[in-house]
Write a protein that holds these residues in place. Structure first.
Motif, PDB file in Angstrom:
ATOM      1  N   TYR A 186       0.873  -1.261   0.238  1.00 15.04           N
ATOM      2  CA  TYR A 186      -0.022   0.038   0.374  1.00 15.04           C
ATOM      3  C   TYR A 186       1.017   1.294  -0.039  1.00 15.04           C
ATOM      4  O   TYR A 186       0.624   2.132  -0.389  1.00 15.04           O
ATOM      5  CB  TYR A 186      -1.071   0.029   1.311  1.00 15.04           C
ATOM      6  CG  TYR A 186      -2.167   1.145   0.976  1.00 15.04           C
ATOM      7  CD1 TYR A 186      -2.605   1.225   0.617  1.00 15.04           C
ATOM      8  CD2 TYR A 186      -1.473   2.482   2.798  1.00 15.04           C
ATOM      9  CE1 TYR A 186      -3.709   2.954   1.275  1.00 15.04           C
ATOM     10  CE2 TYR A 186      -2.435   4.049   2.069  1.00 15.04           C
ATOM     11  CZ  TYR A 186      -3.425   3.787   1.300  1.00 15.04           C
ATOM     12  OH  TYR A 186      -4.222   4.785   1.792  1.00 15.04           O
ATOM     13  N   TYR A 187       1.538   1.417   0.882  1.00 12.41           N
ATOM     14  CA  TYR A 187       2.401   2.461   0.880  1.00 12.41           C
ATOM     15  C   TYR A 187       3.419   2.586  -0.064  1.00 12.41           C
ATOM     16  O   TYR A 187       3.448   3.626  -0.959  1.00 12.41           O
ATOM     17  CB  TYR A 187       3.947   2.340   1.972  1.00 12.41           C
ATOM     18  CG  TYR A 187       4.957   3.350   1.836  1.00 12.41           C
ATOM     19  CD1 TYR A 187       4.574   5.206   2.437  1.00 12.41           C
ATOM     20  CD2 TYR A 187       6.522   2.719   1.090  1.00 12.41           C
ATOM     21  CE1 TYR A 187       5.768   5.353   2.390  1.00 12.41           C
ATOM     22  CE2 TYR A 187       7.532   3.813   1.265  1.00 12.41           C
ATOM     23  CZ  TYR A 187       6.437   5.229   1.630  1.00 12.41           C
ATOM     24  OH  TYR A 187       7.981   6.028   2.058  1.00 12.41           O
TER      25      TYR A 187
ATOM     26  N   VAL B 282       2.353   0.995  -3.202  1.00 14.37           N
ATOM     27  CA  VAL B 282       1.450   1.934  -4.588  1.00 14.37           C
ATOM     28  C   VAL B 282       1.512   3.759  -3.943  1.00 14.37           C
ATOM     29  O   VAL B 282       1.018   4.897  -5.669  1.00 14.37           O
ATOM     30  CB  VAL B 282       0.100   1.229  -4.592  1.00 14.37           C
ATOM     31  CG1 VAL B 282      -1.006   1.678  -5.171  1.00 14.37           C
ATOM     32  CG2 VAL B 282       0.566  -0.283  -5.385  1.00 14.37           C
ATOM     33  N   SER B 283       0.805   4.504  -2.865  1.00 12.30           N
ATOM     34  CA  SER B 283       0.334   5.326  -2.452  1.00 12.30           C
ATOM     35  C   SER B 283       1.776   6.072  -3.002  1.00 12.30           C
ATOM     36  O   SER B 283       1.144   7.478  -3.381  1.00 12.30           O
ATOM     37  CB  SER B 283      -0.097   5.629  -1.416  1.00 12.30           C
ATOM     38  OG  SER B 283       1.111   5.413  -0.526  1.00 12.30           O
ATOM     39  N   THR B 284       2.991   6.359  -2.987  1.00 12.46           N
ATOM     40  CA  THR B 284       4.147   6.749  -3.255  1.00 12.46           C
ATOM     41  C   THR B 284       4.063   6.782  -4.741  1.00 12.46           C
ATOM     42  O   THR B 284       4.869   7.835  -5.307  1.00 12.46           O
ATOM     43  CB  THR B 284       5.480   6.452  -2.442  1.00 12.46           C
ATOM     44  OG1 THR B 284       5.484   5.321  -2.558  1.00 12.46           O
ATOM     45  CG2 THR B 284       5.037   6.973  -1.149  1.00 12.46           C
ATOM     46  N   LYS B 285       3.666   5.930  -5.314  1.00 11.10           N
ATOM     47  CA  LYS B 285       4.031   6.201  -6.767  1.00 11.10           C
ATOM     48  C   LYS B 285       2.863   7.420  -7.677  1.00 11.10           C
ATOM     49  O   LYS B 285       3.256   7.385  -8.072  1.00 11.10           O
ATOM     50  CB  LYS B 285       3.981   4.283  -7.244  1.00 11.10           C
ATOM     51  CG  LYS B 285       4.089   4.473  -8.407  1.00 11.10           C
ATOM     52  CD  LYS B 285       5.448   3.684  -8.867  1.00 11.10           C
ATOM     53  CE  LYS B 285       5.608   3.315 -10.238  1.00 11.10           C
ATOM     54  NZ  LYS B 285       7.493   2.997 -10.833  1.00 11.10           N
ATOM     55  N   GLU B 286       1.747   7.152  -6.692  1.00 12.71           N
ATOM     56  CA  GLU B 286       1.214   7.816  -7.385  1.00 12.71           C
ATOM     57  C   GLU B 286       1.573   8.975  -7.285  1.00 12.71           C
ATOM     58  O   GLU B 286       1.070  10.347  -8.018  1.00 12.71           O
ATOM     59  CB  GLU B 286      -0.926   7.251  -6.347  1.00 12.71           C
ATOM     60  CG  GLU B 286      -1.000   5.888  -7.223  1.00 12.71           C
ATOM     61  CD  GLU B 286      -2.403   5.937  -6.752  1.00 12.71           C
ATOM     62  OE1 GLU B 286      -3.146   6.896  -5.968  1.00 12.71           O
ATOM     63  OE2 GLU B 286      -2.568   4.463  -6.856  1.00 12.71           O
ATOM     64  N   ASN B 287       1.671   9.429  -6.570  1.00 14.03           N
ATOM     65  CA  ASN B 287       2.695  10.986  -5.716  1.00 14.03           C
ATOM     66  C   ASN B 287       3.385  11.547  -6.637  1.00 14.03           C
ATOM     67  O   ASN B 287       3.608  12.762  -6.760  1.00 14.03           O
ATOM     68  CB  ASN B 287       2.431  11.282  -4.052  1.00 14.03           C
ATOM     69  CG  ASN B 287       0.817  10.781  -3.570  1.00 14.03           C
ATOM     70  OD1 ASN B 287      -0.011  10.850  -4.281  1.00 14.03           O
ATOM     71  ND2 ASN B 287       0.962  10.710  -2.110  1.00 14.03           N
ATOM     72  N   ASP B 288       3.861  10.525  -6.720  1.00 11.86           N
ATOM     73  CA  ASP B 288       5.419  11.298  -7.266  1.00 11.86           C
ATOM     74  C   ASP B 288       5.223  11.068  -8.987  1.00 11.86           C
ATOM     75  O   ASP B 288       6.221  12.022  -9.654  1.00 11.86           O
ATOM     76  CB  ASP B 288       6.346   9.678  -7.399  1.00 11.86           C
ATOM     77  CG  ASP B 288       7.319   9.806  -6.296  1.00 11.86           C
ATOM     78  OD1 ASP B 288       6.959  10.085  -5.517  1.00 11.86           O
ATOM     79  OD2 ASP B 288       8.184   8.851  -6.383  1.00 11.86           O
TER      80      ASP B 288
END
Length: 195
Positions: free
Chosen positions: A168-169, A171-177
């Protein structure tokens, strides 16, 4: 009744006993004589009462232990035959009773196994209620056998939860990057010049 004795030295002794009450010790006056160092003249009293086995430490120098826990001197303590009885130079003493008495001990063991998981404290046997670190407090008290706990299910749940949180971490940081595209410049139309 048959007593099977294993000494610390590895020597094994068998005794055929016909009495329901007998003393084990180094003295020739005892019903069961084990002439070895570490055993008092009159070391332990073993009694069979209504199919139940009781042991009493006769204020011996080296004491008597049930499953590694030393019992109090001069107090009758209930003994279950599936536990280990040791004292002095005796590493273990096993008691095999005749058919009728063996059945009585087996039914007590079945009752213990049936009630040890019951949540109602009034229905569980004293051995199931007593804490591991408690010592026996008087006649007829039990000493609880150590239970082995299985931590594998808990560890498995924690590992899976950790993996889910890690995924989850990332995936969520990939979307923000991912950079947001810059807005496109508007092309002017002929109609836009009038305003």
């Amino acid at each position: 009744m048959l007593l099977k004795v294993k000494l610390i030295s590895g020597e094994r002794l068998d005794f055929d006993i016909s009495e329901d009450k007998f003393i084990v010790g180094r003295s020739p006056k005892c019903q069961v004589v084990i002439a070895h160092d570490g055993i008092s003249r009159q070391h332990v009293l073993i009694e069979i009462i209504d199919g139940d086995i009781f042991v009493t430490d006769l204020a011996s120098t080296n004491g008597v232990a049930i499953d590694g826990v030393r019992i109090q001197a001069s107090e009758r303590t209930r003994f279950q035959s599936f536990l280990t009885l040791s004292f002095g130079s005796v590493e273990s003493l096993q008691i095999s009773m005749d058919e009728q008495k063996t059945n009585a001990v087996d039914t007590n063991l079945e009752r213990y196994n049936r009630t040890k998981d019951t949540p109602d404290q009034n229905q569980t046997s004293p051995i199931a209620r007593q804490r591991k670190d408690e010592k026996p407090k008087g006649p007829g008290k039990f000493i609880r056998a150590k239970e082995k706990r299985d931590y594998k299910p808990i560890i498995n749940v924690l590992v899976i939860a950790g993996l889910i949180l890690t995924i989850y971490y990332f995936v969520s940081t990939k979307e923000n990057d991912t950079p947001t595209p810059a807005p496109k410049a508007k092309t002017k139309n002929k109609d836009d010049d009038y305003f």
